[in-house]
Write an enzyme that holds these catalytic residues in place. Structure first.
Site, PDB file in Angstrom:
ATOM      1  N   ASP A 507      15.297  10.003  27.971  1.00  0.00           N
ATOM      2  CA  ASP A 507      16.064  11.229  28.194  1.00  0.00           C
ATOM      3  C   ASP A 507      15.370  12.332  27.408  1.00  0.00           C
ATOM      4  O   ASP A 507      15.124  12.177  26.216  1.00  0.00           O
ATOM      5  CB  ASP A 507      17.516  11.072  27.729  1.00  0.00           C
ATOM      6  CG  ASP A 507      18.425  12.175  28.261  1.00  0.00           C
ATOM      7  OD1 ASP A 507      18.046  13.368  28.148  1.00  0.00           O
ATOM      8  OD2 ASP A 507      19.498  11.865  28.793  1.00  0.00           O
ATOM      9  N   LYS A 531      18.617  12.710  22.460  1.00  0.00           N
ATOM     10  CA  LYS A 531      19.672  11.794  22.879  1.00  0.00           C
ATOM     11  C   LYS A 531      19.193  10.347  22.895  1.00  0.00           C
ATOM     12  O   LYS A 531      19.898   9.446  22.429  1.00  0.00           O
ATOM     13  CB  LYS A 531      20.185  12.178  24.266  1.00  0.00           C
ATOM     14  CG  LYS A 531      21.019  13.439  24.311  1.00  0.00           C
ATOM     15  CD  LYS A 531      21.543  13.692  25.716  1.00  0.00           C
ATOM     16  CE  LYS A 531      22.443  14.921  25.745  1.00  0.00           C
ATOM     17  NZ  LYS A 531      22.998  15.168  27.113  1.00  0.00           N
ATOM     18  N   ASN A 580      21.641  14.853  38.547  1.00  0.00           N
ATOM     19  CA  ASN A 580      21.217  15.652  39.689  1.00  0.00           C
ATOM     20  C   ASN A 580      20.664  14.756  40.787  1.00  0.00           C
ATOM     21  O   ASN A 580      20.111  13.681  40.519  1.00  0.00           O
ATOM     22  CB  ASN A 580      20.198  16.725  39.277  1.00  0.00           C
ATOM     23  CG  ASN A 580      18.858  16.137  38.902  1.00  0.00           C
ATOM     24  OD1 ASN A 580      17.997  15.945  39.753  1.00  0.00           O
ATOM     25  ND2 ASN A 580      18.684  15.835  37.612  1.00  0.00           N
ATOM     26  N   CYS A 635      29.030  37.397  53.255  1.00  0.00           N
ATOM     27  CA  CYS A 635      29.812  38.628  53.421  1.00  0.00           C
ATOM     28  C   CYS A 635      31.098  38.590  52.593  1.00  0.00           C
ATOM     29  O   CYS A 635      31.586  39.631  52.153  1.00  0.00           O
ATOM     30  CB  CYS A 635      30.122  38.858  54.896  1.00  0.00           C
ATOM     31  SG  CYS A 635      28.653  39.261  55.870  1.00  0.00           S
TER      32      CYS A 635
END
Length: 1033
Positions: A507, A531, A580, A635
């Site tokens: 990590d 970590k 992810n 929009c």
């Protein structure tokens, strides 16, 4: 980081199953005497009694529970009785959750079997009181929670001091006594128990519990397009998106024109008629509907009632965890009562895989069933299920405790906060698929205790699996919340703890304060450390025999020289703990290529999912895709927002459009000679917009001083919150109001400072000086233009083609200063960072969003970081339960289960609660993703195969004519290739072709290439074929 030697099983003396003693598994962790006593009371410190919420610590949990629920937690005191593996798991999750105080109760002492799942007991704690030994380590989890230990009896005045009482590993007789007291005194009760591969959960939250939010989802809203005058009236919403409401929901209306009676009324219950329609109350006497309106879902509190444990034991209601086992909860309800009788009679649980004890338990269960109420009584008792309960009841498994403990802790949080739907009222779970597929593989002799830390697991699976687990070599990708829980479970079950075994964890992230709320291996003094290193060191404290190596590498194409062929081929499996999709897909594809099993999981708030990927048996993670994330119409964002989510997303886009993209474009213009050439090739009017932005940044709006930045921010404010709104009202005039209000100094200070940062100028925090400066700013008057068209929908946007004025483009190019005239100048793009409260990023987002919300009369909202920072909501309870399910699949993978129905993919939502547990999918096709052609590139003569030899090989060996051949994105051969080029390439070695086409040399770590084919069979038809693994050494 490092490795340690394992504890040799041979050094521990094997013994026969011990004689019954008071400290056996079936004995209570407590004695219960329900009388008033002058003895010990809970006597908790006032620590944690305040209601201020540390948002830095609880940020991700706040997005699950909300501020009101967190405030309720911070005033709640909880008793957890029984500190074996299940009790410590529940206590850990409750303490991380942030209640006011937790009292740990246990009258038993630690034994070797406890170390199978009690991760806060050490070998040196054997013989010590479990609660007292665990208290210091549990107290470290959260400094806001007072954690104390109590070893006395559960007397009335002691129990009366708690809002919630949790009983684990408690005899049924004691459960009933405590249950009756709690029910009659308004104390909420949770009873949890695990027996080997079985789990049980019961909840009694009183006769009148107020449920404020049943599911925790954000209230929905939709734009109204029509309301009929009828009984009942029918509401139709704009068809750009389904409204998402359900029958029985309550809604309120705002901004409805004409039928004003709907605006501001009390919440109205609806009945859904279709994806865009629903009925409401009688509207026949209301005014005629003209146009507009927003309908919003309203969370209405409701009252729910629970039966006492005694009453519910006779007339139970079950929550189903696996619909393929729908009949089991009632069977296990009988079985667990019989098990309590067995323990009471013998002072111990049934001996592991002992036929005599199993037969006795079946007899007891038959008697319980015969006495049961007609609604509960089973026509046919599942004797095989009861026998398996007897076989494994003496076991104590960390994954089962993690799953049931996560669920039980979530029920405690529901009891304290009134948020989410509780378990009503019994839940049973089993994971019998984890047992060996060969039913004769386990014998009583193999399951005898050896007085070591794995006795509780050996009692279920025997010593053979324990030896296999110790030899496993696993790769854990990620050391966040899921990674920490996986490492803890790996340590408890002994994964990689034996000779030749190891766990590698990687990590690249460092620890932040917000991690401490879910990632329980980390402490405040670990902030800013890696970590992976910290988690590895922490888990070795849990099990000193764990062999764990920590890395700080991202797993991706750029680290394939580290995680290469040798690395993957030496692995037994991979576990993902990623946040992810792209990274998950990459690891999944590597596992498919190397044919390694993959344990995949993820969480989102109270939702968790588990997928097991087994070579040649299941599909892979990449085989299916989640639906695309629902996006907000452009929009709607730009002109017609109706929810705070819209204004927050708009503000986030504004941040990048002001402080990141312009600076990046300027830097590219100044340093890249081909920048303009690329920009001019963009579609529609994008070239014009980019060149205008570069001109503004370098010429028109380039500041020289802090005062220039303040003036720029002032003009930007007027453009966005006054001029653009006036233009919108000019185009859409019917009675739409806006409040421009006074100048918002928060916005100006944040925007001016960020603007200054992009130019490397010094900013200022002097609000008073900025306010004085703003008084002198001349703001041009604004008059709306009649030739401006405002698009109403994304459909209009798609059908609008922008014409590009080439002369205007050339004019802009000429007006840009040449890079040579700006030597050394550069801008500084700002990458949005939600977690640094001093960088003014979130200050800008909040101010910009709330100002826009004020323009559109949208109530402001506090949790801006959730949407603007795209934070993933997280809570420790879901993580623990999800990882428990992952590690149950790990048992099967290590044993090498071959039957698809043995494996389980899972989806859980603890808020509802809802469980979907089913066997994985497998597509029965001629070729699967696990199949491939194996081709040895190096021939017996020592030379590498040429392209011609490769083509001939497939024609001879597989009767296939290759029409196209590629490696990654590079085409190596095609039937339409020019003859001269083909003739030259046919005699070249395969690796030489790859290097020439890709224009890069193959790395020394590359042992094989993955090639893709298009082929025709002997009949000339296109043939579906797998990929080729071309081994080069």
């Amino acid at each position: 980081m490092g490795t340690t030697s394992t504890l040799p099983l041979s050094e521990k003396r094997c013994a026969s199953w011990p004689d019954p003693k008071p400290s056996s598994d079936c004995s209570s962790a407590c004695s219960v005497r329900l009388r008033v006593s002058t003895g010990p009371t809970n006597g908790m410190p006032r620590k944690g009694s305040g209601t201020d919420i540390d948002e830095g610590l609880y940020s991700r949990q706040l997005y699950v529970l909300g501020h009101e629920a967190m405030k309720h937690l911070q005033t709640s005191t909880v008793l957890v009785s029984g500190l074996r593996g299940l009790g410590v798991e529940i206590a850990k999750n409750i303490i991380l959750g942030g209640v006011r105080a937790v009292t740990l109760h246990d009258q038993g002492v630690a034994r070797w079997a406890d170390l199978s799942s009690q991760f806060y007991l050490r070998e040196e704690d054997i013989g010590k009181n479990r609660a007292e030994a665990s208290q210091p380590r549990l107290a470290e989890l959260n400094s806001y929670v007072a954690v104390s230990a109590y070893t006395g009896a559960l007397v009335e005045d002691f129990l009366g001091g708690f809002q919630v009482v949790v009983l684990t590993n408690t005899p049924l007789e004691d459960q009933l006594q405590v249950g009756e007291f709690c029910h009659s005194h308004g104390i909420k009760l949770v009873v949890a128990d695990t027996r080997g591969l079985f789990g049980q959960l019961f909840c009694d939250f009183g006769e009148e519990m107020i449920l404020t939010d049943c599911n925790g989802e954000q209230p929905l809203s939709a734009v109204v397009s029509m309301v009929t005058k009828d009984n009942p009236g029918v509401v139709t919403c704009l068809d750009e998106a389904r409204h998402g409401f359900e029958s029985g929901d309550f809604v309120s209306f705002t901004e409805v024109q004409g039928m004003n009676e709907l605006n501001g009324t009390s919440p109205i219950e609806i009945k859904v008629l279709g994806p865009y329609t629903f009925s409401i109350c009688d509207t026949s006497s209301f005014s005629d509907y003209i146009r507009g309106g927003i309908v919003s879902q309203v969370k209405v509190p409701k009252k729910i009632s629970f039966k006492s444990l005694l009453a519910s034991l006779a007339e139970p209601y079950f929550v189903t965890t696996d619909y393929a086992k729908a009949s089991r909860p009632a069977q296990l309800h009988v079985g667990f009562q019989a098990l309590h009788q067995f323990c009471a009679q013998h002072g111990r649980p049934p001996r592991p895989h002992n036929e005599e004890d199993a037969t006795e338990l079946v007899t007891l269960a038959q008697a319980v069933n015969a006495r049961a109420q007609p609604a509960l009584q089973q026509d046919s008792l599942d004797e095989d299920l009861i026998r398996k309960l007897a076989y494994v009841a003496a076991g104590d498994l960390a994954p089962i405790n993690a799953f049931i403990g996560g669920l039980a802790a979530q029920e405690v949080l529901k009891a304290c906060s009134g948020k989410f739907t509780p378990v009503m009222q019994w839940l049973y779970f089993d994971a019998l698929e984890c047992l060996p597929e060969d039913t004769k593989a386990l014998t009583e002799e193999k399951c005898l205790p050896c007085q070591n830390r794995y006795d509780g697991q050996v009692a279920v699976f025997g010593s053979d699996l324990q030896e296999k687990l110790g030899k496993q070599r696993y790769f854990l990708v990620g050391a966040g919340a899921i990674g920490c829980e996986l490492l803890k479970n790996f340590a408890m079950i002994g994964l990689g703890c034996g000779e030749g075994g190891a766990v590698t964890v990687t990590d690249m992230d460092v620890i932040e304060k917000s991690n401490l709320n879910q990632q329980f291996l980390f402490r405040p003094w670990d902030i800013s450390k890696f970590k992976s290193d910290t988690a590895a060191a922490a888990v070795q404290q849990i099990n000193p025999h764990m062999r764990v190596m920590s890395h700080q590498n991202r797993v991706g194409p750029d680290t394939e020289h580290i995680y290469d062929d040798d690395f993957f081929q030496n692995l037994d499996g991979v576990a993902n703990a990623l946040d992810n999709v792209d990274a998950r897909v990459y690891v999944d594809r590597r596992c498919v290529y190397y044919r390694k099993p993959l344990l995949e999981s993820g969480t989102l708030g109270t939702k968790g999912s588990v997928q097991v990927v087994v070579p040649f048996l299941t599909e892979s993670y990449s085989s299916s895709q989640d639906p695309a994330e629902k996006s907000i119409p452009i929009c709607r964002l730009k002109n017609f927002p109706n929810a705070i989510q819209h204004t927050l997303q708009w503000a986030r886009d504004e941040f990048d459009g002001l402080f990141k993209q312009p600076a990046e474009n300027v830097n590219q213009y100044l340093t890249d000679s081909k920048f303009l050439e690329r920009i001019l090739r963009l579609a529609d009017n994008q070239p014009l917009e980019v060149l205008k932005a570069v001109q503004c940044s370098l010429v028109l709006q380039r500041p020289q001083t802090w005062a220039d930045c303040v003036i720029w921010a002032c003009h930007r404010w007027h453009t966005q919150y006054s001029n653009n709104i006036q233009q919108l009202l000019h185009n859409f005039p019917p009675n739409q109001l806006t409040s421009s209000g006074p100048l918002h100094l928060d916005y100006v200070m944040a925007a001016a400072n960020l603007f200054a940062q992009t130019y490397g100028l010094m900013g200022s925090q002097d609000r008073a000086a900025a306010a004085i400066l703003l008084k002198s700013v001349q703001v041009p008057s604004f008059t709306p233009r009649s030739d401006v068209k405002i698009l109403v929908s994304d459909q209009e946007l798609q059908h609008t083609s922008a014409s590009v004025d080439d002369s205007r483009l050339q004019e802009l190019k000429a007006m840009l200063p040449s890079p040579e005239k700006l030597p050394g100048f550069r801008m500084y793009p700002l990458n949005f960072n939600k977690d640094d409260d001093s960088n003014l990023h979130m200050d800008f987002i909040v101010a910009a969003s709330n100002l826009r919300a004020e323009n559109y009369n949208i109530p402001p909202c506090r949790p801006s970081k959730l949407i603007a920072g795209k934070i993933i909501p997280a809570i420790a309870t879901t993580t623990a339960a999800t990882v428990g399910l992952v590690c149950l699949e790990l048992y099967k993978v290590v044993q090498g289960h071959q039957h698809l129905e043995s494996y389980k993919n899972s989806f859980v939502n603890l808020a509802l609660p809802f469980f979907s547990i089913s066997e994985p999918l497998y597509h029965n096709q001629e070729w699967t993703l696990w199949d491939r052609f194996e081709v040895q590139g190096l021939q017996p003569n020592g030379k590498e195969m040429t392209l011609k030899q490769f083509l001939d090989y497939f024609k001879t060996e597989h009767k296939l004519e290759i029409t196209m051949l590629s490696q990654g994105v590079y085409m190596l051969y095609s039937f339409f290739m020019p003859a001269a080029k083909l003739k030259k390439r046919l005699d070249q070695p395969m690796t030489e072709i790859v290097s020439r086409v890709s224009k890069r040399k193959l790395g020394h770590h590359v042992r094989a290439l993955l090639l893709e084919l298009c082929c025709k069979d002997e009949s000339g038809e296109d043939a579906e074929v797998p990929s080729v693994r071309y081994t080069i050494c």
